[in-house]
Enzyme design. Sequence first.
Site, mmCIF file in Angstrom:
data_model
loop_
_atom_site.group_PDB
_atom_site.id
_atom_site.type_symbol
_atom_site.label_atom_id
_atom_site.label_comp_id
_atom_site.label_asym_id
_atom_site.label_seq_id
_atom_site.Cartn_x
_atom_site.Cartn_y
_atom_site.Cartn_z
ATOM 1 N N ASP A 39 0.837 -1.201 0.000
ATOM 2 C CA ASP A 39 0.000 0.000 0.000
ATOM 3 C C ASP A 39 0.871 1.250 0.000
ATOM 4 O O ASP A 39 2.077 1.201 0.269
ATOM 5 C CB ASP A 39 -1.033 0.002 1.125
ATOM 6 N N HIS A 82 -8.921 14.897 -2.625
ATOM 7 C CA HIS A 82 -9.223 13.529 -3.063
ATOM 8 C C HIS A 82 -9.000 13.340 -4.559
ATOM 9 O O HIS A 82 -8.720 12.220 -5.006
ATOM 10 C CB HIS A 82 -10.670 13.168 -2.700
ATOM 11 N N ASP A 121 -6.928 10.316 -5.999
ATOM 12 C CA ASP A 121 -7.340 9.370 -7.050
ATOM 13 C C ASP A 121 -6.251 9.226 -8.111
ATOM 14 O O ASP A 121 -5.978 8.120 -8.594
ATOM 15 C CB ASP A 121 -8.638 9.841 -7.705
ATOM 16 N N GLU A 154 -5.973 2.295 -0.229
ATOM 17 C CA GLU A 154 -4.678 2.362 -0.897
ATOM 18 C C GLU A 154 -3.943 1.025 -0.855
ATOM 19 O O GLU A 154 -2.741 0.959 -1.118
ATOM 20 C CB GLU A 154 -3.810 3.454 -0.250
#
Length: 401
Positions: free
Chosen positions: A260, A273, A277, A303
Amino acid sequence: MNPPIFYILIVLVLTSGMISIIFFIAWKNLVREAHVLSWSIAFFFAMCQWLCTLSRPLFPSFELYWLVVNALSLGLITVGLRGHIERTNAAFMPRNLWPYTAVAYAIILWTTLVNPHVGLSTAVVPVAAALTLFASSYIVLTHRAVSQPAEKAVAAAMLIFGVVQIVAAGLALLQGSAGDPDYRLIYFEFNFMTLPAGYIGVAMFTIFMLASDMSEQMKKIAVMDQLTGLLNRRGFGEQGARAFSSARRSAIPLSVIMTDIDRFKDINDEFGHAVGDLALQHFSAMLQERRRAEDIVARMGGEEFALVLPGTVLADAVTLAKGLCDRIAISSLQVDGAPLTMTASFGVSAISERDTCLTDIVVRADRALYRSKRSGRNRVDVESSQKLDLSQIGLKPVAAE
């Protein structure tokens, strides 16, 4: 007009209109694919054609009626074939079919107005329909390695109807230039028996194929992460289970990498955000750069990502994870012209004799991942339950889990 013929024409008009509406609704509200709209237009042409046949007495001359009906028939044929080309992206077929349609219509014009020949004028549309049906059938059957049942069904229906149209064309030609009344009757009765059933059959199977396509698309959506295009947790579970079973059955290696993005929450908090993304998409692209066809890459949520590597031993999986870790650290994401550097942590595990399912391997890789994050992030850790000469691949020994 003969009552049975009148009723059949009414059915054909209504059926064509309903099929056109079905395709239009599917295009507008469900799939938005060009081929679906093409089929809607094709069946609209068909509805108009049957309406013209139904209202033939209203035309001032037979010649005008004949030219209008044949124009609509050729429109149906052309746009219908275009729909199959668009659906399959058939590279060997031309996208612009109208020049070929114009040639066919020119023959009809010549044999209707300039040098009348009933047989030739009547045979053009059945021949064009047969060629189109054969081409469409070939396109449907060859665009993928294994055809779906719905594709086989529609291809078979088109092949049969194409043969019927060839027979109809032969009967049309037998009428000769003046239109022999006996052969005209045979041609008419043959079409009366075969045309409605063949036409509706092909239409129904085409709807069946569209429904099959939509079902397949829904299945893909159900197992895909819409942001990254990777498998989601469900897709990972399904494909990973098959990979595990194959590895266990064939006694081949299988490794799992869990990873991650480090401090992903800080990226969201600082940049928003939308940038978060973009970071997820950038990260997923990096994970796929050197993937093999058999490798499984998935976004597990947030993630966190997972890779299943069939045929890969633990040492090779760790080497791959280290390479990914290094590349991600030096491959910055551009945000408003400024570089955004990311790092990621990795945990690696491999199949063992005691594993009963893929989850057992994933759990150990997950533990290794969180151990790497506790140790400072931007590094690779490996499950401690399996023996490995860690010094050979540049890892420090870890404590037992």
